[in-house]
Design a protein around this motif. Sequence first.
Motif, mmCIF file in Angstrom:
data_model
loop_
_atom_site.group_PDB
_atom_site.id
_atom_site.type_symbol
_atom_site.label_atom_id
_atom_site.label_comp_id
_atom_site.label_asym_id
_atom_site.label_seq_id
_atom_site.Cartn_x
_atom_site.Cartn_y
_atom_site.Cartn_z
ATOM 1 N N VAL A 104 19.042 -51.930 26.859
ATOM 2 C CA VAL A 104 19.005 -52.546 25.238
ATOM 3 C C VAL A 104 17.609 -52.594 24.776
ATOM 4 O O VAL A 104 16.418 -52.662 25.528
ATOM 5 C CB VAL A 104 19.293 -54.182 25.207
ATOM 6 N N LEU A 105 17.374 -52.421 23.393
ATOM 7 C CA LEU A 105 15.981 -51.961 22.963
ATOM 8 C C LEU A 105 15.502 -53.412 22.246
ATOM 9 O O LEU A 105 16.227 -53.606 21.319
ATOM 10 C CB LEU A 105 15.788 -50.878 22.079
ATOM 11 N N VAL A 106 14.426 -53.876 22.624
ATOM 12 C CA VAL A 106 13.832 -55.111 22.005
ATOM 13 C C VAL A 106 12.414 -54.652 21.446
ATOM 14 O O VAL A 106 11.785 -54.494 22.144
ATOM 15 C CB VAL A 106 13.821 -56.204 22.921
ATOM 16 N N ASN A 107 12.568 -54.575 20.211
ATOM 17 C CA ASN A 107 11.009 -54.016 19.430
ATOM 18 C C ASN A 107 10.817 -52.645 20.018
ATOM 19 O O ASN A 107 9.724 -52.454 20.254
ATOM 20 C CB ASN A 107 10.008 -54.932 19.703
ATOM 21 N N THR A 108 11.866 -51.959 19.984
ATOM 22 C CA THR A 108 11.841 -50.459 20.690
ATOM 23 C C THR A 108 11.342 -50.450 22.113
ATOM 24 O O THR A 108 11.320 -49.342 22.657
ATOM 25 C CB THR A 108 10.571 -49.598 19.839
ATOM 26 N N HIS A 109 11.294 -51.299 22.601
ATOM 27 C CA HIS A 109 10.840 -51.548 24.139
ATOM 28 C C HIS A 109 12.342 -51.650 25.084
ATOM 29 O O HIS A 109 13.197 -52.457 24.328
ATOM 30 C CB HIS A 109 9.940 -52.492 24.717
ATOM 31 N N ARG A 110 12.277 -50.638 26.085
ATOM 32 C CA ARG A 110 13.758 -50.812 26.996
ATOM 33 C C ARG A 110 13.573 -52.241 27.537
ATOM 34 O O ARG A 110 12.546 -52.376 28.557
ATOM 35 C CB ARG A 110 13.848 -49.671 27.858
ATOM 36 N N ALA A 111 14.824 -52.885 27.637
ATOM 37 C CA ALA A 111 14.875 -54.209 28.399
ATOM 38 C C ALA A 111 16.248 -54.039 29.027
ATOM 39 O O ALA A 111 16.983 -52.918 28.920
ATOM 40 C CB ALA A 111 14.813 -55.383 27.656
ATOM 41 N N LYS A 112 16.960 -54.900 29.688
ATOM 42 C CA LYS A 112 18.179 -54.948 30.349
ATOM 43 C C LYS A 112 19.076 -56.178 30.134
ATOM 44 O O LYS A 112 18.388 -57.021 30.059
ATOM 45 C CB LYS A 112 17.968 -54.737 32.110
ATOM 46 N N LEU A 113 20.246 -55.666 29.781
ATOM 47 C CA LEU A 113 21.368 -56.711 29.592
ATOM 48 C C LEU A 113 21.588 -57.605 31.125
ATOM 49 O O LEU A 113 21.372 -56.966 32.234
ATOM 50 C CB LEU A 113 22.588 -55.966 29.297
ATOM 51 N N VAL A 114 21.577 -58.755 30.946
ATOM 52 C CA VAL A 114 22.093 -59.644 32.155
ATOM 53 C C VAL A 114 23.254 -60.470 31.771
ATOM 54 O O VAL A 114 23.439 -60.935 30.710
ATOM 55 C CB VAL A 114 20.757 -60.455 32.475
ATOM 56 N N GLY A 115 23.911 -60.589 32.813
ATOM 57 C CA GLY A 115 25.016 -61.336 32.723
ATOM 58 C C GLY A 115 26.151 -60.727 31.903
ATOM 59 O O GLY A 115 26.086 -59.670 31.438
ATOM 60 N N ARG A 116 27.449 -61.582 31.743
ATOM 61 C CA ARG A 116 28.651 -61.024 31.098
ATOM 62 C C ARG A 116 28.281 -61.229 29.688
ATOM 63 O O ARG A 116 27.732 -61.974 29.025
ATOM 64 C CB ARG A 116 29.588 -61.998 31.450
ATOM 65 N N VAL A 117 28.682 -60.015 28.953
ATOM 66 C CA VAL A 117 28.745 -60.130 27.298
ATOM 67 C C VAL A 117 29.792 -60.968 26.870
ATOM 68 O O VAL A 117 30.929 -61.123 27.416
ATOM 69 C CB VAL A 117 29.091 -58.587 26.869
ATOM 70 N N SER A 118 29.343 -61.996 26.105
ATOM 71 C CA SER A 118 30.183 -62.757 25.367
ATOM 72 C C SER A 118 30.752 -62.401 24.155
ATOM 73 O O SER A 118 30.696 -61.167 23.582
ATOM 74 C CB SER A 118 29.386 -64.237 25.093
ATOM 75 N N MET A 119 31.712 -63.080 23.629
ATOM 76 C CA MET A 119 32.293 -62.488 22.076
ATOM 77 C C MET A 119 31.247 -62.257 21.086
ATOM 78 O O MET A 119 31.308 -61.328 20.432
ATOM 79 C CB MET A 119 33.453 -63.362 21.642
ATOM 80 N N ASP A 120 30.339 -63.095 20.944
ATOM 81 C CA ASP A 120 29.349 -63.035 20.047
ATOM 82 C C ASP A 120 28.009 -63.015 20.311
ATOM 83 O O ASP A 120 27.121 -62.915 19.251
ATOM 84 C CB ASP A 120 29.473 -64.419 19.163
ATOM 85 N N MET A 121 27.664 -63.096 21.856
ATOM 86 C CA MET A 121 26.305 -62.737 21.903
ATOM 87 C C MET A 121 26.201 -62.162 23.331
ATOM 88 O O MET A 121 27.152 -61.949 24.044
ATOM 89 C CB MET A 121 25.730 -64.421 22.080
ATOM 90 N N LEU A 122 24.875 -61.773 23.721
ATOM 91 C CA LEU A 122 24.618 -61.015 24.830
ATOM 92 C C LEU A 122 23.110 -61.447 25.087
ATOM 93 O O LEU A 122 22.392 -61.978 24.366
ATOM 94 C CB LEU A 122 24.810 -59.600 24.964
ATOM 95 N N SER A 123 22.876 -61.399 26.345
ATOM 96 C CA SER A 123 21.723 -61.999 27.109
ATOM 97 C C SER A 123 20.876 -60.701 27.665
ATOM 98 O O SER A 123 21.251 -59.770 28.267
ATOM 99 C CB SER A 123 21.593 -62.951 28.021
ATOM 100 N N VAL A 124 19.457 -60.724 27.377
ATOM 101 C CA VAL A 124 18.466 -59.458 27.805
ATOM 102 C C VAL A 124 17.608 -60.333 28.545
ATOM 103 O O VAL A 124 16.731 -61.198 28.085
ATOM 104 C CB VAL A 124 18.105 -58.931 26.654
#
Length: 364
Positions: free
Chosen positions: A294-314
């Motif tokens: 996942v890109l945050v402010n153009t920087h690569r980061a990594k998804l963590v945990g399960r994807v929820s219906m309305d949110m995800l965590s990085v």
Amino acid sequence: MSRPTKIIIDTQAIKYNCQLVTMIAPQSKVVAMVKADAYGHGAAEVAKILAAQVGKLGVCCLEEAQLLRDAGINKPIVLIEGCFEEHEYHLSAKLDCEIVIHNEQQLSQLLALEQTFAFTVWLKIDTGMHRLGISLEQSAEVFAQLQTSTKVAKIILTSHFSNADELDSPSTPDQIRRFERNIAPLLQAQTKPVEISLANSAAILGWPKSHYDWVRPGIMLYGISPFAGAEHNADKLRPAMQFCSKVIALRTIQAGETVGYGNTWQAERTSIIATVAAGYGDGYPRTAPSGTPVLVNTHRAKLVGRVSMDMLSVDVTELPHVAVGDEVELWGARLLVNEVAQYAGTNGYELVTRMPSRVARSYQ
């Protein structure tokens, strides 16, 4: 829209990708595939964007054709699966659609029509995909019936490749050979105008012998490669869809703590976790595992945990200062949808075509 989750469509990228089609296949005319809401990019909008560059538009069903006509689109429309019921032929004529004939039932329905309208008919021949199409053995008889029917003004001979996205596979040249052997006597016996169409996006890009009179670009119009790896022409494509959102929360967790439903991801160190306003209810794949980029402010980061219906965590622990409101790209020009799809166990086609209506879409 109240949520920051949005889709931005790059109209110039779509025009450029279509121009690339004509550069690769300069002797061919273009049927732009806008089925499935133009692969999630907006069928009416894309049809207007490409109006000056293409000869026809391809859709899956009459509902999609009606949407284009209601939007004022007057380009010829090809129903790529043809008609499903007898009454649909009348509506096809009213909407000035070209129809595909791929089985005997459709042929019988067409020939039995009580109307004077003469269709452009795409005669689909099964050359090896074994999904739709008249068999090679039956094609001469069907072609002869279409030629003598007053319901038919023009015939376009067509087929579809099963494996054109694998450039080392022998099946595509085999299908081309079968098709050419099969249609040679048909062309010699033609009494009505006949044209040929074989190439989808993968064939346009990688199999120049398949170009013929009409090419049918789909996924490549939207800047997505049909190939799993690098390919000279596909690498020139420009992604048209940016799926993006923003960071809506930040928290620091300690080593041993977990993130998300099911506690599937556990921090190995003190970590900074960003919550992003996007989930599977917005079209992001629930099957994306921890580690998906996942890109945050153009920087690569990594998804963590399960994807929820309305949110995800990085996990943004390693990134420069991150704040609530910072921009997040889930896929786009800097993070290709095919890469995300590979992590999720699918392909870019599926991800872009299933975007829901609640995600705001804009054109730039």
